[in-house]
Design an enzyme around this catalytic site. Structure first.
Site, PDB file in Angstrom:
ATOM      1  N   ASN A 107       0.846  -1.197   0.000  1.00 45.80           N
ATOM      2  CA  ASN A 107       0.000   0.000   0.000  1.00 45.80           C
ATOM      3  C   ASN A 107       0.877   1.240   0.000  1.00 45.80           C
ATOM      4  O   ASN A 107       2.029   1.198   0.446  1.00 45.80           O
ATOM      5  CB  ASN A 107      -0.868  -0.008   1.271  1.00 45.80           C
ATOM      6  CG  ASN A 107      -1.834   1.172   1.317  1.00 45.80           C
ATOM      7  OD1 ASN A 107      -2.418   1.559   0.298  1.00 45.80           O
ATOM      8  ND2 ASN A 107      -2.003   1.757   2.494  1.00 45.80           N
ATOM      9  N   HIS A 109       0.788   5.161   1.487  1.00 48.50           N
ATOM     10  CA  HIS A 109       0.069   5.955   2.490  1.00 48.50           C
ATOM     11  C   HIS A 109       0.679   7.366   2.542  1.00 48.50           C
ATOM     12  O   HIS A 109       1.905   7.508   2.574  1.00 48.50           O
ATOM     13  CB  HIS A 109       0.194   5.270   3.858  1.00 48.50           C
ATOM     14  CG  HIS A 109      -0.518   6.013   4.930  1.00 48.50           C
ATOM     15  ND1 HIS A 109      -1.888   5.965   5.084  1.00 48.50           N
ATOM     16  CD2 HIS A 109      -0.068   6.865   5.879  1.00 48.50           C
ATOM     17  CE1 HIS A 109      -2.244   6.739   6.092  1.00 48.50           C
ATOM     18  NE2 HIS A 109      -1.157   7.295   6.599  1.00 48.50           N
ATOM     19  N   SER A 136       4.718   6.875   2.454  1.00 43.68           N
ATOM     20  CA  SER A 136       5.347   5.590   2.775  1.00 43.68           C
ATOM     21  C   SER A 136       4.713   4.488   1.947  1.00 43.68           C
ATOM     22  O   SER A 136       3.496   4.451   1.783  1.00 43.68           O
ATOM     23  CB  SER A 136       5.114   5.238   4.254  1.00 43.68           C
ATOM     24  OG  SER A 136       5.493   6.294   5.106  1.00 43.68           O
ATOM     25  N   ASP A 145      -2.148   0.387   8.341  1.00 44.22           N
ATOM     26  CA  ASP A 145      -0.975   1.240   8.093  1.00 44.22           C
ATOM     27  C   ASP A 145       0.198   0.940   9.043  1.00 44.22           C
ATOM     28  O   ASP A 145       0.964   1.838   9.402  1.00 44.22           O
ATOM     29  CB  ASP A 145      -1.345   2.737   8.201  1.00 44.22           C
ATOM     30  CG  ASP A 145      -2.406   3.127   7.178  1.00 44.22           C
ATOM     31  OD1 ASP A 145      -2.408   2.551   6.076  1.00 44.22           O
ATOM     32  OD2 ASP A 145      -3.222   4.011   7.481  1.00 44.22           O
TER      33      ASP A 145
HETATM   34  C1  GRF Z   1      -3.120   8.756  -2.396  1.00 47.11           C
HETATM   35  O1  GRF Z   1      -2.858   9.919  -1.671  1.00 47.11           O
HETATM   36  C2  GRF Z   1      -2.700   7.553  -1.607  1.00 47.11           C
HETATM   37  O2  GRF Z   1      -1.587   7.782  -0.794  1.00 47.11           O
HETATM   38  C3  GRF Z   1      -3.889   7.301  -0.740  1.00 47.11           C
HETATM   39  O3  GRF Z   1      -5.005   7.589  -1.558  1.00 47.11           O
HETATM   40  C4  GRF Z   1      -4.623   8.533  -2.565  1.00 47.11           C
HETATM   41  C5  GRF Z   1      -4.971   7.924  -3.881  1.00 47.11           C
HETATM   42  O4  GRF Z   1      -4.836   8.823  -4.949  1.00 47.11           O
HETATM   43  N1  GRF Z   1      -3.858   5.948  -0.238  1.00 47.11           N
HETATM   44  P1  GRF Z   1      -4.941   8.296  -6.443  1.00 47.11           P
HETATM   45  O5  GRF Z   1      -6.302   7.634  -6.603  1.00 47.11           O
HETATM   46  O6  GRF Z   1      -3.823   7.337  -6.668  1.00 47.11           O
HETATM   47  O7  GRF Z   1      -4.830   9.522  -7.292  1.00 47.11           O
END
Ligand code: GRF
Length: 190
Positions: A107, A109, A136, A145
């Protein structure tokens, strides 16, 4: 070395998915994109790249999270997926799914974990008076997370930053960090 077969799970616009698609090289191949939200922008991005893109709406499953995940699991196994990248996937996964994909589920984050797990990370970083912020990439485990951190990118916070300005700058960092970490991880995965 064969490329690892990756599924990207999304719920929204898919800008990280786009970065992962654009960076595909020898380490991984995105073979499937699944959104739990019908009409998510990322689905069109996947199709434009010639990648199979499916919607698996969680709503018909009601509160039965595992039933949704069993269906998802079947889609993944049928396509011989080896590694899953969450990219703005807004569903918490149950221990059933997380354990089924242990070590194969990653993932991104938008904070410097272990700081600010969960939501509203940019607001919280500002409220805490942090001098730096970032993103991260981590392994997904049962605790949200909290899995092993595979990579981070950081940037300074300035006095005139707002949650929106931080979000924009962190997103730029994400687009560079995520493909790099995914490729690195895929390269070493058996
Ligand atoms: C990103 O900020 C990611 O870190 C979080 O959700 C957002 C997704 O944005 N988990 P996108 O759909 O990839 O533009």
């Amino acid at each position: 070395m064969s490329r690892k077969r990756v599924c990207v799970l999304i719920s929204g616009r898919g800008s990280n998915l786009q970065a992962l698609l654009d960076a595909e090289q020898d380490a991984y191949e995105i073979v499937l994109v699944v959104s739990n939200v019908p009409g998510a922008g990322g689905l069109a991005r996947a199709r434009a790249a010639g990648v199979e893109a499916l919607t698996l709406d969680h709503k018909p499953f009601g509160k039965d999270r595992e039933a949704f995940e069993r269906e998802l699991n079947a889609l993944l196994r049928a396509r011989h997926v080896e590694l899953i990248a969450l990219a703005g996937f807004m569903r918490v996964l149950t221990p059933y799914f997380v354990n089924a994909w242990a070590g194969r589920l990653i993932n991104i984050h938008p904070s410097l974990l272990p700081k600010f797990p969960g939501t509203k990370t940019h607001e919280r970083a500002l409220a805490a008076g942090e001098s730096e912020h970032g993103c991260s990439v981590h392994l997904v485990t049962e605790e949200v997370d909290a899995g092993e951190i595979l990579g981070q990118a950081r940037m300074p916070i300035s006095a005139d930053d707002t949650p929106d300005s931080l979000a924009a700058r962190v997103l730029t960092l994400e687009h560079e960090l995520y493909p790099r970490c995914l490729a690195e991880y895929a390269r070493h995965l058996r």
